[in-house]
Write a protein that holds these residues in place. Sequence first.
Motif, PDB file in Angstrom:
ATOM      1  N   TYR A  93       0.848  -1.198   0.000  1.00  0.00           N
ATOM      2  CA  TYR A  93       0.000   0.000   0.000  1.00  0.00           C
ATOM      3  C   TYR A  93       0.879   1.241   0.000  1.00  0.00           C
ATOM      4  CZ  TYR A  93      -4.245  -2.666   0.899  1.00  0.00           C
ATOM      5  OH  TYR A  93      -5.301  -3.532   0.772  1.00  0.00           O
ATOM      6  N   GLU A  94       0.315   2.343  -0.494  1.00  0.00           N
ATOM      7  CA  GLU A  94       1.012   3.615  -0.481  1.00  0.00           C
ATOM      8  C   GLU A  94       0.106   4.690   0.106  1.00  0.00           C
ATOM      9  OE1 GLU A  94       1.972   4.649  -4.474  1.00  0.00           O
ATOM     10  OE2 GLU A  94      -0.117   4.876  -5.122  1.00  0.00           O
ATOM     11  N   LEU A  95       0.726   5.724   0.634  1.00  0.00           N
ATOM     12  CA  LEU A  95      -0.020   6.823   1.253  1.00  0.00           C
ATOM     13  C   LEU A  95      -0.581   7.747   0.186  1.00  0.00           C
ATOM     14  CD1 LEU A  95      -0.830   8.368   3.850  1.00  0.00           C
ATOM     15  CD2 LEU A  95       1.343   9.605   3.642  1.00  0.00           C
ATOM     16  N   VAL A  96      -1.887   8.080   0.324  1.00  0.00           N
ATOM     17  CA  VAL A  96      -2.539   9.043  -0.571  1.00  0.00           C
ATOM     18  C   VAL A  96      -2.640  10.402   0.106  1.00  0.00           C
ATOM     19  CG1 VAL A  96      -4.640   9.570  -1.865  1.00  0.00           C
ATOM     20  CG2 VAL A  96      -3.831   7.205  -1.714  1.00  0.00           C
ATOM     21  N   LEU A 114      -5.281   7.935   4.387  1.00  0.00           N
ATOM     22  CA  LEU A 114      -5.938   7.380   3.210  1.00  0.00           C
ATOM     23  C   LEU A 114      -4.863   6.670   2.400  1.00  0.00           C
ATOM     24  CD1 LEU A 114      -8.407   7.088   1.336  1.00  0.00           C
ATOM     25  CD2 LEU A 114      -7.747   9.263   0.278  1.00  0.00           C
ATOM     26  N   VAL A 115      -5.033   5.361   2.207  1.00  0.00           N
ATOM     27  CA  VAL A 115      -4.013   4.557   1.529  1.00  0.00           C
ATOM     28  C   VAL A 115      -4.631   3.853   0.330  1.00  0.00           C
ATOM     29  CG1 VAL A 115      -2.649   4.215   3.630  1.00  0.00           C
ATOM     30  CG2 VAL A 115      -4.443   2.576   3.039  1.00  0.00           C
ATOM     31  N   GLN A 116      -3.756   3.404  -0.558  1.00  0.00           N
ATOM     32  CA  GLN A 116      -4.197   2.699  -1.760  1.00  0.00           C
ATOM     33  C   GLN A 116      -3.245   1.550  -2.058  1.00  0.00           C
ATOM     34  OE1 GLN A 116      -4.527   5.126  -5.298  1.00  0.00           O
ATOM     35  NE2 GLN A 116      -5.833   3.645  -6.344  1.00  0.00           N
ATOM     36  N   ALA A 117      -3.830   0.419  -2.483  1.00  0.00           N
ATOM     37  CA  ALA A 117      -3.008  -0.738  -2.848  1.00  0.00           C
ATOM     38  C   ALA A 117      -2.199  -0.440  -4.096  1.00  0.00           C
ATOM     39  CB  ALA A 117      -3.898  -1.962  -3.056  1.00  0.00           C
ATOM     40  N   THR A 118      -1.103  -1.169  -4.260  1.00  0.00           N
ATOM     41  CA  THR A 118      -0.201  -0.927  -5.392  1.00  0.00           C
ATOM     42  C   THR A 118      -0.012  -2.176  -6.251  1.00  0.00           C
ATOM     43  OG1 THR A 118       1.711  -1.462  -4.001  1.00  0.00           O
ATOM     44  CG2 THR A 118       1.060   0.860  -4.148  1.00  0.00           C
ATOM     45  N   ARG A 136      -8.020  -0.563  -5.063  1.00  0.00           N
ATOM     46  CA  ARG A 136      -8.928   0.057  -4.105  1.00  0.00           C
ATOM     47  C   ARG A 136      -8.152   0.813  -3.030  1.00  0.00           C
ATOM     48  NH1 ARG A 136     -14.007  -1.124  -4.715  1.00  0.00           N
ATOM     49  NH2 ARG A 136     -14.533  -0.494  -2.585  1.00  0.00           N
ATOM     50  N   ARG A 137      -8.885   1.719  -2.377  1.00  0.00           N
ATOM     51  CA  ARG A 137      -8.316   2.536  -1.310  1.00  0.00           C
ATOM     52  C   ARG A 137      -8.972   2.215   0.026  1.00  0.00           C
ATOM     53  NH1 ARG A 137      -9.589   8.314  -3.721  1.00  0.00           N
ATOM     54  NH2 ARG A 137     -11.487   7.167  -4.259  1.00  0.00           N
ATOM     55  N   GLY A 138      -8.335   2.671   1.101  1.00  0.00           N
ATOM     56  CA  GLY A 138      -8.893   2.416   2.430  1.00  0.00           C
ATOM     57  C   GLY A 138      -8.367   3.400   3.457  1.00  0.00           C
TER      58      GLY A 138
END
Length: 280
Positions: A93-96, A114-118, A136-138
């Motif tokens: 995951y990465e930081l949005v 707010l993070v998003q898979a990579t 997707r994000r989470g």
Amino acid sequence: MNRVHKKSAQVNENSIKNCCETTFRTRFKEKSVLKSIFGVVARARLLVVTVLIVCFCYTTTAVAASLNVINSFGPAPKLKATTDPRKFIPKGYELVSITNGDLNNDKTIDCVLLVQATNPANWVVDYYGKKVNRNRRGLIVLFAKNGTYVLRAKNLTCFSSAEEDGGNYMPPDLGLEIKKSKLYISYGHGRYGYWEYCFRWQASNFVLIGYEGSSNRGPIVEEATSINFLTNKTKIRKNTMLESLDGEGIFEVQYLDRKPRPLLKLTDIKDFDELEIEDK
């Protein structure tokens, strides 16, 4: 006659002696038997005491182990703490974005990531020839405590990607805000309106307590909905003057009672795009 008497006396003496010896042997054997019996009883008692001690030790260990298991699922487990909120982002995951504010009304600044898979498999080329991330994000919610952060809630897949194909429309913009110790998750859809969810920290989780939605046609509000999940009341405002030149319109207000239901937890929401909360 003297010899006969002497012999008889000797026989009697031998008989008495034999009788005494027999009695002695019998009593000796009885004592030996009793001693053996007492020995067996003593050994049995020792065995019983040993078994009881072993059972007590085993029970004590089992109870201690049970308490450890109970504590591991208790309401206040030991939480990993760190001064860097980014360390809570899992691998892949990465930081949005980061949103700061007091979420539990303790006068300290908490943090929502707010993070998003990579996953490379979900990177695609869109209609315009641009490579975009469709993973997707989470959310990862952290509370500040003694100068560090602790994890309080996590839902890594509840939001779709910002790069989803919106068809004839652009996908709505996701927004996060912390106000008055509440977490607001909103979607803005430009001239078509918006909808917003209000979450509050209680019972060791974030629960949905409010909803606001507006269906617009440009600057004109066609219908606005407000739901209070604590009181199970819904307020609907319908514009009966859609052709109003000033855009204000005239609204008809309707109040509805909702069916009582448990408060929805943030961690239980699988997909905000599929979330239906208005009674039909």
